[in-house]
Design an enzyme around this catalytic site. Structure first.
Site: not given
Ligand SMILES: NC(=O)c1ccc[n+]([C@@H]2O[C@H](COP(=O)([O-])OP(=O)(O)OC[C@H]3O[C@@H](n4cnc5c(N)ncnc54)[C@H](O)[C@@H]3O)[C@@H](O)[C@H]2O)c1
Length: 257
Positions: A143, A156
């Protein structure tokens, strides 16, 4: 483009915004994709979208923090598609919004378990399968929070700094085996995770978060999951054959403000 013909990819967190977009993107370029998530319903939806591209898709219910479940998703991938070429280590949670002195200890541990241990376990258990293929590519979802301060999100931010560290270590240890390890560092992306952060920060009026954040994004908008998927696909592909140990910001320059 068909950069992933005859390739097999595993995507964790595949039921969520970025994981689903990455799964569909890899599938649309020819990969057979195994969608891993802790949420069964969202896996089914992603698998249907993978199959709708004409590619092979398979879902595995797994908690990325449990070693035996990680071993199982790798084994099920091998049993189903004969090997693994790509791992998109993407499952993650946001934790809570609180000043560091108010951060709940259990929540701190949970964020590190999923965002750090889950990523390590994924790399650990996929390595042997990738060695059998003569190499592979791991893309970890870090991130912009991995390169900047994250006031009110101490766990985080710590977890994403750790992902970038593990990415460098993985690249050095696994380079000789032909396994590349890179990270993507998204900024503010339009998924459930941002809806949750908006609501936790401004419970009365989540729109306030958007109003306060957009002026800090030079490109003037949130990113879309499909934009992150494009970078993940590049790093996973042979086009990035000499890229390893790198962490790519994809954040509309929010980290520079
Ligand atoms: N959305 C943002 O702004 C953003 C920014 C930077 C990084 N990220 C990173 O991107 C990645 C995806 O996030 P997103 O935005 O798609 O969020 P999201 O919540 O839509 O997706 C995350 C997914 O991970 C799954 N998950 C959570 N815990 C789990 C576990 N213990 N085992 C298996 N699956 C699990 C959830 O069920 C969900 O489907 C994450 O690592 C997040 O930190 C997101």
């Amino acid at each position: 483009m068909a950069r992933f013909l005859n390739k097999v990819a595993i995507v964790t967190g595949a039921g969520g915004g970025i994981g689903r977009a990455a799964s569909v993107r890899l599938a649309s370029e020819g990969a057979a994709v195994v969608a891993v998530d802790i949420d069964e319903e969202s896996i089914s939806k992603t698998v249907s979208l993978i199959q709708a591209t004409g590619a092979l898709g398979h879902g595995v219910l797994a908690d990325v923090t449990k070693s035996e479940q990680v071993e199982n998703y790798v084994q099920e991938t091998i049993d189903t598609f004969d090997g693994v070429d790509v791992l998109v280590n993407n499952a993650g949670i946001e934790g809570q919004i609180a000043m560091l002195e108010d951060c709940d200890e259990k929540m701190f541990d949970k964020v590190l378990q999923i965002n750090v241990k889950g990523v390590w376990l994924g790399m650990r258990h996929v390595v042997d399968a990738m060695r059998l293929r003569g190499g592979g590519s791991i893309v970890n979802t870090a991130s912009a929070a991995g390169v900047m301060a994250t006031p009110t999100m101490v766990a985080y931010g710590a977890s994403k700094h750790a992902v970038i560290g593990m990415t460098k270590t993985g690249a050095v240890e696994l380079g000789p085996a032909g396994i590349r390890v890179n990270a993507v560092c998204p900024g503010v992306i339009n998924t459930r995770m941002m809806r949750s952060i908006e609501e936790m920060t401004f419970p009365e009026d989540p729109e306030e978060f958007i109003k306060a954040t957009i002026p800090n994004i030079p490109l003037g908008r949130y990113g879309e999951p499909e934009e992150i998927a494009g970078l993940i696909a590049f790093l996973a592909s042979d086009e990035a054959a000499y890229v390893t140990g790198a962490s790519y910001l994809i954040d509309g320059a929010i980290s520079k403000t």
